[in-house]
Design an enzyme around this catalytic site. Sequence first.
Site, mmCIF file in Angstrom:
data_model
loop_
_atom_site.group_PDB
_atom_site.id
_atom_site.type_symbol
_atom_site.label_atom_id
_atom_site.label_comp_id
_atom_site.label_asym_id
_atom_site.label_seq_id
_atom_site.Cartn_x
_atom_site.Cartn_y
_atom_site.Cartn_z
ATOM 1 N N LYS A 71 -19.527 12.667 6.462
ATOM 2 C CA LYS A 71 -18.856 11.419 6.846
ATOM 3 C C LYS A 71 -17.948 11.011 5.693
ATOM 4 O O LYS A 71 -18.215 10.073 4.936
ATOM 5 C CB LYS A 71 -19.876 10.331 7.184
ATOM 6 C CG LYS A 71 -19.301 9.180 8.005
ATOM 7 C CD LYS A 71 -20.409 8.306 8.542
ATOM 8 C CE LYS A 71 -19.868 7.105 9.309
ATOM 9 N NZ LYS A 71 -19.208 7.472 10.566
ATOM 10 N N TYR B 234 -18.652 7.432 3.457
ATOM 11 C CA TYR B 234 -18.846 6.051 3.916
ATOM 12 C C TYR B 234 -19.869 5.986 5.038
ATOM 13 O O TYR B 234 -20.266 7.007 5.607
ATOM 14 C CB TYR B 234 -17.519 5.459 4.389
ATOM 15 C CG TYR B 234 -17.093 5.935 5.772
ATOM 16 C CD1 TYR B 234 -17.273 5.127 6.894
ATOM 17 C CD2 TYR B 234 -16.519 7.190 5.964
ATOM 18 C CE1 TYR B 234 -16.890 5.554 8.162
ATOM 19 C CE2 TYR B 234 -16.134 7.630 7.216
ATOM 20 C CZ TYR B 234 -16.322 6.794 8.319
ATOM 21 O OH TYR B 234 -15.954 7.231 9.563
ATOM 22 N N LEU C 20 -20.146 15.224 13.608
ATOM 23 C CA LEU C 20 -20.964 14.346 12.793
ATOM 24 C C LEU C 20 -22.225 14.019 13.580
ATOM 25 O O LEU C 20 -22.136 13.594 14.744
ATOM 26 C CB LEU C 20 -20.215 13.054 12.459
ATOM 27 C CG LEU C 20 -21.010 12.055 11.619
ATOM 28 C CD1 LEU C 20 -21.189 12.558 10.195
ATOM 29 C CD2 LEU C 20 -20.339 10.692 11.627
ATOM 30 N N GLU D 245 -16.521 16.453 19.884
ATOM 31 C CA GLU D 245 -16.993 15.069 19.893
ATOM 32 C C GLU D 245 -15.801 14.161 20.147
ATOM 33 O O GLU D 245 -14.692 14.629 20.402
ATOM 34 C CB GLU D 245 -17.663 14.714 18.566
ATOM 35 C CG GLU D 245 -16.792 14.915 17.340
ATOM 36 C CD GLU D 245 -17.530 14.651 16.034
ATOM 37 O OE1 GLU D 245 -18.616 14.058 16.065
ATOM 38 O OE2 GLU D 245 -16.989 15.037 14.978
#
Length: 284
Positions: free
Chosen positions: A143, A30, A199, A175
């Site tokens: 993702k 996505y 990511l 992250e």
Amino acid sequence: MILLNDRFIEDAEDSINIEDRGYQFGDGVYEVIRVYNGGCFRLNAHIHRLEQSASKIKMTLPFSSEEVSNRLLELVKRNGLQDGNIYIQVTRGVAPRTHHFPYQSTPVVVAYTQETKRPIEQNKHGIKAILSEDIRWHRCDIKSLNLLGNVLAKQAAKESGCEEAILHRGNIVSEGSSTNVFIVKNELIYTHPANNLILEGITRAEVFRLAREITREIIEEPISVKELLNADEVFVTSTTMEIAPVIQVDQEVIGNGSPGPVTQMLQKVYEHQVMLSSKGTINK
């Protein structure tokens, strides 16, 4: 109105099949794309990352990048969206339930828009975060629709009265639950290298460009939890949170407890890019 494959439809109630692999396995990818004053921000970069994520799970998008972009732009136009987000997901499609890939299936594309205000006041004053062990898999560069680890971390942050959870694997910060993490020390900016453990955010890449404008160096290297807590400044970035100063992590106040000068400079030049996007010029 939503986009379903190559059709724009008003009612999505009958559009989900129980045997869609995205629903049963999280077998899909996505993107979330920001819209400012009717203009899509870094649309091409988002579509490129969508293609990369699909490729990494051995899936091919059913439409070209140009076709996907054009349909998303049409979706924004049809919904009259001025400020908000586009959500698009692509699943491997509908097939009898088996763990291995089906012999035949056609990817399913779904996209919709959502009106969302910019986090201007939040980013002016800064946010609070918690530390949370990173329990996710080792392909965070994809993702994918598999977000339960992120969801649990974000929920823990919410229950603590915070806006974000900063994840760490052992002593190394990776992250945020939905953001990339940066620290500033002695006016140098540090962030985790772009590898399989994070990511590579679109806003993260934007910050790299903006840092050059304010003549600041970004160093990609592992950051320890201790370095995070002792940083002069901490900020997180994402499509929806933009550039958010972190003024407290758990019980530790970061710097003097207010957004720092480097973060504020980055916010200022980012704002200029938003203004350009609102004129439809930021699309790469």
